[in-house]
Design a protein around this motif. Sequence first.
Motif, PDB file in Angstrom:
ATOM      1  N   ARG A 250       0.646  -1.231   0.042  1.00 24.61           N
ATOM      2  CA  ARG A 250      -0.278   0.215  -0.291  1.00 24.61           C
ATOM      3  C   ARG A 250       1.109   1.256  -0.199  1.00 24.61           C
ATOM      4  O   ARG A 250       0.418   2.131  -0.477  1.00 24.61           O
ATOM      5  CB  ARG A 250      -1.011  -0.083   0.980  1.00 24.61           C
ATOM      6  CG  ARG A 250      -2.036  -0.544   1.085  1.00 24.61           C
ATOM      7  CD  ARG A 250      -2.399  -0.783   1.960  1.00 24.61           C
ATOM      8  NE  ARG A 250      -2.667  -0.802   3.314  1.00 24.61           N
ATOM      9  CZ  ARG A 250      -2.940  -2.064   3.337  1.00 24.61           C
ATOM     10  NH1 ARG A 250      -3.073  -3.068   3.408  1.00 24.61           N
ATOM     11  NH2 ARG A 250      -2.738  -2.473   5.446  1.00 24.61           N
ATOM     12  N   GLN A 253       1.481   2.124  -3.522  1.00 25.33           N
ATOM     13  CA  GLN A 253       0.968   2.525  -4.376  1.00 25.33           C
ATOM     14  C   GLN A 253       0.746   4.204  -4.228  1.00 25.33           C
ATOM     15  O   GLN A 253       0.409   4.695  -4.798  1.00 25.33           O
ATOM     16  CB  GLN A 253      -0.719   1.052  -3.975  1.00 25.33           C
ATOM     17  CG  GLN A 253      -0.410   0.012  -4.354  1.00 25.33           C
ATOM     18  CD  GLN A 253      -2.026  -0.731  -3.823  1.00 25.33           C
ATOM     19  OE1 GLN A 253      -2.081  -1.075  -3.499  1.00 25.33           O
ATOM     20  NE2 GLN A 253      -2.991  -0.275  -5.356  1.00 25.33           N
ATOM     21  N   ALA A 298      -6.325  -6.698  -5.739  1.00 20.32           N
ATOM     22  CA  ALA A 298      -7.095  -6.285  -6.473  1.00 20.32           C
ATOM     23  C   ALA A 298      -6.948  -4.487  -7.013  1.00 20.32           C
ATOM     24  O   ALA A 298      -6.775  -3.587  -6.279  1.00 20.32           O
ATOM     25  CB  ALA A 298      -8.600  -6.490  -5.719  1.00 20.32           C
ATOM     26  N   GLY A 299      -7.314  -4.154  -7.726  1.00 22.39           N
ATOM     27  CA  GLY A 299      -7.754  -3.258  -8.498  1.00 22.39           C
ATOM     28  C   GLY A 299      -6.975  -2.046  -9.523  1.00 22.39           C
ATOM     29  O   GLY A 299      -6.851  -0.799  -9.656  1.00 22.39           O
ATOM     30  N   VAL A 300      -5.995  -3.149  -9.291  1.00 24.76           N
ATOM     31  CA  VAL A 300      -4.421  -2.532  -9.874  1.00 24.76           C
ATOM     32  C   VAL A 300      -4.963  -2.373 -11.688  1.00 24.76           C
ATOM     33  O   VAL A 300      -4.937  -3.808 -11.726  1.00 24.76           O
ATOM     34  CB  VAL A 300      -3.407  -2.329  -9.036  1.00 24.76           C
ATOM     35  CG1 VAL A 300      -3.216  -1.772  -8.225  1.00 24.76           C
ATOM     36  CG2 VAL A 300      -2.475  -3.442  -9.500  1.00 24.76           C
ATOM     37  N   GLU A 301      -3.953  -1.529 -11.960  1.00 21.98           N
ATOM     38  CA  GLU A 301      -3.993  -1.932 -14.252  1.00 21.98           C
ATOM     39  C   GLU A 301      -2.576  -2.491 -13.823  1.00 21.98           C
ATOM     40  O   GLU A 301      -1.657  -1.671 -14.100  1.00 21.98           O
ATOM     41  CB  GLU A 301      -3.852  -0.862 -14.418  1.00 21.98           C
ATOM     42  CG  GLU A 301      -4.088  -0.944 -15.964  1.00 21.98           C
ATOM     43  CD  GLU A 301      -5.224  -1.568 -16.754  1.00 21.98           C
ATOM     44  OE1 GLU A 301      -5.033  -2.561 -17.618  1.00 21.98           O
ATOM     45  OE2 GLU A 301      -5.840  -1.687 -15.947  1.00 21.98           O
TER      46      GLU A 301
END
Length: 314
Positions: A250, A253, A298-301
């Motif tokens: 995180r 990110q 989840a949710g990352v490109e």
Amino acid sequence: MASTAPEKTPAARPWLTAEALAGQIDLHCHSSASDGILSPAALVSRAKSSGVTLLALTDHDTVAGIAEAREEADRQGLALMPGIELTARWGRRVVHIVGLNVDCEATALQSAIAVRDDLRQARAVQIAERLEKRGFSGAYEGASALANGAVIGRPHFARWMVDAGHVSDTAKAFKRYLGAGKIGDVIVPWPELAETLASIRASGGASVLAHPLKYGLTRTRLQALLTDFKRAGGDAVELVCGQQNPVQTREIQSLVARVDAASGVDGNVERPLLASLGSDFHQPDQSWRALGSVRLPAGVEPVWGLWRGQGTDR
């Protein structure tokens, strides 16, 4: 600002299948072609048995193992992406850039490899000379034998020191003799970050900043590295590398989001940095970086979104 689009695109991507992308992906590992233990074929076989469906072989500064790995991958029914991990310089820091989906025969990549071969060879000689002066006779010959034709790296010296009975394990070899600030820590004028990314881009590949938390940077300095990486044309960041605390993931990110926001991504000025992942596998007895042990949150490109829809089924 440098473009992030590859300048050269390989015509076929047999690894880019729906089945491969739907399974377990590992885009960072090493074979005996650089400083890994397993041969490229054995590594591919181990990846297959570990449930990996898409593997990128990313040896340090070489693509010498790709052909053998590809042959075994075809035999095993595993999708293999050609890759490399290039050593680069950011200011006074050494950083590693993974090149994914590279054309192994591209002139730009072969030139980048040749430069690093010369630098690594010169460093190996200096390391051996320093070790010899400390009483470790036969260091160069021992490391060379373990490299078995590959360019000699510090891990080869570390393994030789263990085999010769000088230390009990490779970790102690680095702690006492080969790590930062020790006698085997030879300063090398590696090619700069921007030059390295340009070499990968000209070879049709995507550039990934490898294991960003392993450089020992403060969060402010790491954000600066990410900013410079993106400005130089970087494509993705290794969001997960080996066993990693979710809190650390995180943190990366968050830093990537700050860099994207500062460079105008929210206004659709340019593409955000994508996410990559890899075990950084080197040898079987290192459970913290086992093949196939990594997952993106989840949710990352993902970085493979660059090529989605452009593959060719086997």
